[in-house]
Design a protein around this motif. Structure first.
Motif, PDB file in Angstrom:
ATOM      1  N   GLU A 140       0.825  -1.203   0.000  1.00 25.72           N
ATOM      2  CA  GLU A 140       0.000   0.000   0.000  1.00 25.72           C
ATOM      3  C   GLU A 140       0.865   1.261   0.000  1.00 25.72           C
ATOM      4  OE1 GLU A 140      -3.477   2.177   2.707  1.00 25.72           O
ATOM      5  OE2 GLU A 140      -2.742   0.171   3.234  1.00 25.72           O
ATOM      6  N   GLY A 141       1.914   1.263   0.811  1.00 24.91           N
ATOM      7  CA  GLY A 141       2.815   2.412   0.835  1.00 24.91           C
ATOM      8  C   GLY A 141       3.537   2.591  -0.490  1.00 24.91           C
ATOM      9  N   CYS A 142       3.925   1.477  -1.129  1.00 25.03           N
ATOM     10  CA  CYS A 142       4.587   1.555  -2.442  1.00 25.03           C
ATOM     11  C   CYS A 142       3.647   2.130  -3.487  1.00 25.03           C
ATOM     12  CB  CYS A 142       5.069   0.180  -2.865  1.00 25.03           C
ATOM     13  SG  CYS A 142       6.432  -0.467  -1.883  1.00 25.03           S
ATOM     14  N   LEU A 143       2.359   1.788  -3.391  1.00 19.75           N
ATOM     15  CA  LEU A 143       1.380   2.322  -4.327  1.00 19.75           C
ATOM     16  C   LEU A 143       1.266   3.837  -4.194  1.00 19.75           C
ATOM     17  CD1 LEU A 143      -0.826   1.916  -6.438  1.00 19.75           C
ATOM     18  CD2 LEU A 143      -2.443   1.483  -4.570  1.00 19.75           C
ATOM     19  N   ILE A 144       1.247   4.333  -2.962  1.00 15.68           N
ATOM     20  CA  ILE A 144       1.172   5.779  -2.749  1.00 15.68           C
ATOM     21  C   ILE A 144       2.432   6.465  -3.288  1.00 15.68           C
ATOM     22  CG2 ILE A 144       1.061   7.576  -0.986  1.00 15.68           C
ATOM     23  CD1 ILE A 144      -0.588   5.646   0.721  1.00 15.68           C
ATOM     24  N   ILE A 240      12.985   2.494  -0.615  1.00 17.16           N
ATOM     25  CA  ILE A 240      12.807   2.901   0.785  1.00 17.16           C
ATOM     26  C   ILE A 240      11.410   2.526   1.271  1.00 17.16           C
ATOM     27  CG2 ILE A 240      12.619   4.918   2.301  1.00 17.16           C
ATOM     28  CD1 ILE A 240      14.874   6.183   0.637  1.00 17.16           C
ATOM     29  N   SER A 241      10.394   2.687   0.413  1.00 17.65           N
ATOM     30  CA  SER A 241       9.029   2.325   0.798  1.00 17.65           C
ATOM     31  C   SER A 241       8.901   0.838   1.086  1.00 17.65           C
ATOM     32  CB  SER A 241       8.048   2.722  -0.313  1.00 17.65           C
ATOM     33  OG  SER A 241       8.064   4.118  -0.534  1.00 17.65           O
ATOM     34  N   ASN A 252       5.304   2.281   8.118  1.00 13.49           N
ATOM     35  CA  ASN A 252       6.018   2.289   6.857  1.00 13.49           C
ATOM     36  C   ASN A 252       6.319   3.720   6.401  1.00 13.49           C
ATOM     37  OD1 ASN A 252       5.590  -0.464   6.980  1.00 13.49           O
ATOM     38  ND2 ASN A 252       3.911  -0.432   5.490  1.00 13.49           N
ATOM     39  N   ILE A 253       7.404   3.868   5.689  1.00 13.06           N
ATOM     40  CA  ILE A 253       7.771   5.164   5.117  1.00 13.06           C
ATOM     41  C   ILE A 253       7.366   5.155   3.657  1.00 13.06           C
ATOM     42  CG2 ILE A 253       9.669   6.740   4.599  1.00 13.06           C
ATOM     43  CD1 ILE A 253      11.172   5.592   6.950  1.00 13.06           C
ATOM     44  N   TYR A 254       6.559   6.106   3.241  1.00 15.37           N
ATOM     45  CA  TYR A 254       6.083   6.144   1.875  1.00 15.37           C
ATOM     46  C   TYR A 254       5.745   7.591   1.490  1.00 15.37           C
ATOM     47  CZ  TYR A 254       1.613   6.100   4.391  1.00 15.37           C
ATOM     48  OH  TYR A 254       0.599   6.389   5.258  1.00 15.37           O
TER      49      TYR A 254
END
Length: 355
Positions: A140-144, A240-241, A252-254
């Protein structure tokens, strides 16, 4: 912390290739995970080839008939072009982008697990289980983050389109694209006959054409370099995400946070990131160019599908190496930032002790 000296882009590629092919389970797992993307890319590339073929035919028709009051139009060509453009855009925006994001997350997670694992060799089942655990928490964070990247990359892509359109527009205004007028018949007064003349004999016309081509080509190369440089930071933001989380909050960092950290890690390494990304960008373009230049759409379907499958397979292999290289690049940049941070902390403690 003592780490290796700054790696050149050649060494980054070598380390990525060594990491990828040094573990047979990793190669097998990534090939299986890339299979859906490979199958869809064959369909997408065939659609893209048809769209480019129709667009080029339409542009040539418009340029060749620009100076005529009545412009004959091929109804089938003009009616089919717009639906093809919309179809290709939608295929790129939804299925391709999502499949590419999922494949990227798996490649980054699996390569990082193998790289940091102390178990030699890592079994296939363990690799799959650990990769799934990372992906299900970070997708989800990678998608953002990917949406932010898409938003920032759109102006550059429009820049490529504007340069190409502007060049075709200029040459159409001055008649350089009107190939039907390059040759014309003049009366030879001495012999009383006719001879064939060419506008290629006009040095001013040819010089202006060369200047326009060089000018727009230079702008295109600048945009290509800028896109490669920025894509290195954007790709590190995706890494990083996948791999990092906030130590204080445990989240998570995103999004903008991942891109900000990426800019911090990549500071001072822009040239190396540009070179790494440029290698894979040129490779992807070079794989597609023969099919566009030799008009695969006009060949038999069997040969067209066969060659498309061949270069799509090479692109998928290049995509795996690219993301493993991004992991290596991220690790090196992050290690140097932590090293500088450690040196600063040690220096401040030493000053406090002396005081």
């Amino acid at each position: 912390m003592k780490i290796e000296e700054d790696l050149g882009y050649i060494n980054v590629l070598k380390r990525a290739t060594k990491l990828l092919w040094g573990n047979i389970n990793l190669v097998l797992f990534l090939c299986l995970c890339s299979l859906p993307l490979f199958c869809f890319l064959i369909f997408f590339e065939l659609s893209l080839q048809t769209t480019v073929s129709f667009a080029s035919q339409y542009l040539v028709r418009q340029l060749n008939n620009w100076n005529y009051y009545y412009v004959p139009r091929d109804a089938a060509l003009s009616e089919n072009l717009l639906p093809l453009l919309i179809q290709t855009f939608l295929l790129y925006l939804f299925p391709y982008s999502l499949l590419d994001l999922l494949t990227t997350t798996i490649i980054v997670s699996a390569s990082w697990i193998v790289h940091t694992s102390e178990e030699e060799p890592l079994r296939f089942g363990q690799l799959v289980r650990r990769t799934v655990e990372i992906c299900q928490n970070r997708l989800e964070g990678c998608l953002i983050t990917s949406l932010y990247i898409l938003l920032m990359s759109t102006p550059v892509l429009f820049g490529f389109f504007f340069v190409a359109t502007n060049y075709f527009y200029i040459i159409s205004l001055i008649g350089l694209g009107d190939y039907s007028h390059y040759y014309y018949i003049d009366l030879d007064e001495d012999s009383g006959g006719y001879y064939r003349s060419s506008r290629f004999d006009d040095p001013v016309r040819m010089l202006f054409d060369a200047v326009m081509a060089m000018f727009h080509g230079a702008i295109y190369l600048v945009l290509l370099a800028m896109f490669s440089k920025w894509s290195a930071g954007w790709n590190m933001g995706l890494v990083i995400s996948v791999l990092e989380e906030d130590q204080e909050e445990g989240q998570n960092i995103y999004g903008t946070d991942a891109l900000t950290i990426s800019a911090k890690y990549g500071k001072g390494h822009e040239k190396r990131g540009l070179q790494v990304m440029l290698v894979f960008l040129v490779f992807a373009i070079a794989m597609r160019m023969p099919c566009f230049c030799f008009k695969c759409t006009e060949s038999s379907n069997g040969h067209r599908v066969l060659y498309t499958s061949f270069y799509v397979g090479l692109i998928c292999v290049g995509n795996m190496i690219k993301w493993v290289a991004c992991v290596v690049f991220y690790e090196d940049c992050r290690a140097k930032v932590l090293e500088k941070k450690g040196d600063v902390e040690i220096g401040s403690k030493a000053k406090t002790f002396v005081a």
